[in-house]
Design a protein around this motif. Structure first.
Motif, mmCIF file in Angstrom:
data_model
loop_
_atom_site.group_PDB
_atom_site.id
_atom_site.type_symbol
_atom_site.label_atom_id
_atom_site.label_comp_id
_atom_site.label_asym_id
_atom_site.label_seq_id
_atom_site.Cartn_x
_atom_site.Cartn_y
_atom_site.Cartn_z
ATOM 1 N N ARG A 1 59.287 40.885 58.086
ATOM 2 C CA ARG A 1 59.743 40.595 56.202
ATOM 3 C C ARG A 1 61.306 40.261 56.101
ATOM 4 N N SER A 2 61.492 41.288 56.205
ATOM 5 C CA SER A 2 62.971 41.630 55.620
ATOM 6 C C SER A 2 64.034 40.775 56.459
ATOM 7 N N ARG A 3 64.378 40.203 57.750
ATOM 8 C CA ARG A 3 64.332 39.445 58.784
ATOM 9 C C ARG A 3 64.037 38.189 58.002
ATOM 10 N N MET A 4 63.000 37.755 57.822
ATOM 11 C CA MET A 4 62.971 36.544 56.962
ATOM 12 C C MET A 4 62.982 35.896 55.721
ATOM 13 N N PHE A 5 63.358 37.301 55.113
ATOM 14 C CA PHE A 5 64.407 36.760 53.702
ATOM 15 C C PHE A 5 65.382 36.810 54.273
ATOM 16 N N GLU A 6 66.125 37.631 55.039
ATOM 17 C CA GLU A 6 67.804 37.466 55.639
ATOM 18 C C GLU A 6 67.933 36.199 55.880
ATOM 19 N N ARG A 7 66.911 36.021 56.861
ATOM 20 C CA ARG A 7 67.300 34.328 57.448
ATOM 21 C C ARG A 7 66.541 33.260 56.445
ATOM 22 N N ASN A 8 66.048 33.774 55.181
ATOM 23 C CA ASN A 8 66.096 32.186 54.207
ATOM 24 C C ASN A 8 64.174 31.688 55.208
ATOM 25 N N VAL A 9 63.304 32.176 55.730
ATOM 26 C CA VAL A 9 62.058 31.803 56.672
ATOM 27 C C VAL A 9 60.807 31.884 55.611
ATOM 28 N N SER A 10 60.331 31.142 55.689
ATOM 29 C CA SER A 10 59.865 31.261 55.079
ATOM 30 C C SER A 10 58.062 31.577 55.797
ATOM 31 N N THR A 11 57.207 31.959 55.154
ATOM 32 C CA THR A 11 55.661 32.127 55.744
ATOM 33 C C THR A 11 55.100 30.752 56.061
ATOM 34 N N ASP A 12 56.136 29.708 56.310
ATOM 35 C CA ASP A 12 55.479 28.181 56.310
ATOM 36 C C ASP A 12 56.144 28.497 57.124
ATOM 37 N N ASP A 13 57.580 27.950 56.791
ATOM 38 C CA ASP A 13 58.397 27.989 57.896
ATOM 39 C C ASP A 13 57.684 28.787 59.375
ATOM 40 N N LEU A 14 57.433 30.338 58.784
ATOM 41 C CA LEU A 14 57.214 30.813 60.575
ATOM 42 C C LEU A 14 55.624 29.970 60.841
ATOM 43 N N LYS A 15 54.194 30.257 60.424
ATOM 44 C CA LYS A 15 53.810 29.143 61.064
ATOM 45 C C LYS A 15 54.038 28.228 61.497
ATOM 46 N N GLN A 16 54.825 27.330 60.895
ATOM 47 C CA GLN A 16 55.939 25.965 61.767
ATOM 48 C C GLN A 16 56.273 26.396 63.003
ATOM 49 N N ILE A 17 57.079 27.651 63.266
ATOM 50 C CA ILE A 17 58.037 28.067 64.145
ATOM 51 C C ILE A 17 57.028 28.610 65.312
#
Length: 102
Positions: A25-41
Motif C-alpha cells: 500500500r505504501s509503494r502504491m501510494f508512492e507510485r500513484n497506483v490505485s487499487t483499480d490500477d492494481l486489479k488491472q495489472i
C-alpha cells in the motif's frame, strides 16, 4: 496448496479475495497506483518468476500493465486469498524487456 497459478490469483482478484500488505500500500501510494490500477495489472499479467518456498504462502512475480506502463507485482497465493507483497515499475538497468532479470 495448489500449484502456483496466475489464473487462481486472477480469480482471487475478481472475487475481491485479496489483501494488500502495508508495504505494498505504501509503494502504491508512492507510485500513484490505485487499487483499480492494481486489479488491472493483475488481470493483464503473467508469471515471470515463482517463489514456491516463500512463507507463509508461496508467491510469484507478475508482469502486468496499467495505463500503458509495465508493473511488477509480487503476490502470495494463499489457500483462500491472494496477498499483495509489493508493486513497482521494472527499471531498464535491472530488467531486460521488463521480464528477464539482468
Amino acid at each position: 496448496m495448489e500449484k502456483l497459478d496466475c489464473e487462481i490469483i486472477k480469480e482471487y482478484f475478481r472475487n475481491e479475495e485479496f489483501i494488500i500488505s502495508h508495504h505494498a500500500r505504501s509503494r502504491m501510494f508512492e507510485r500513484n497506483v490505485s487499487t483499480d490500477d492494481l486489479k488491472q495489472i493483475v488481470q493483464n499479467s503473467e508469471i515471470i518468476e515463482s517463489y514456491p518456498d516463500d512463507v507463509p504462502c508461496p508467491s510469484v512475480l507478475l508482469l502486468g500493465v496499467a495505463n500503458d506502463e509495465p508493473y511488477h507485482v509480487v503476490v502470495a497465493q494463499c489457500d483462500d486469498h491472494a496477498r499483495v507483497i509489493t508493486v513497482y515499475m521494472p527499471t531498464k538497468d535491472k530488467w531486460h524487456e521488463d521480464r528477464i532479470r539482468m
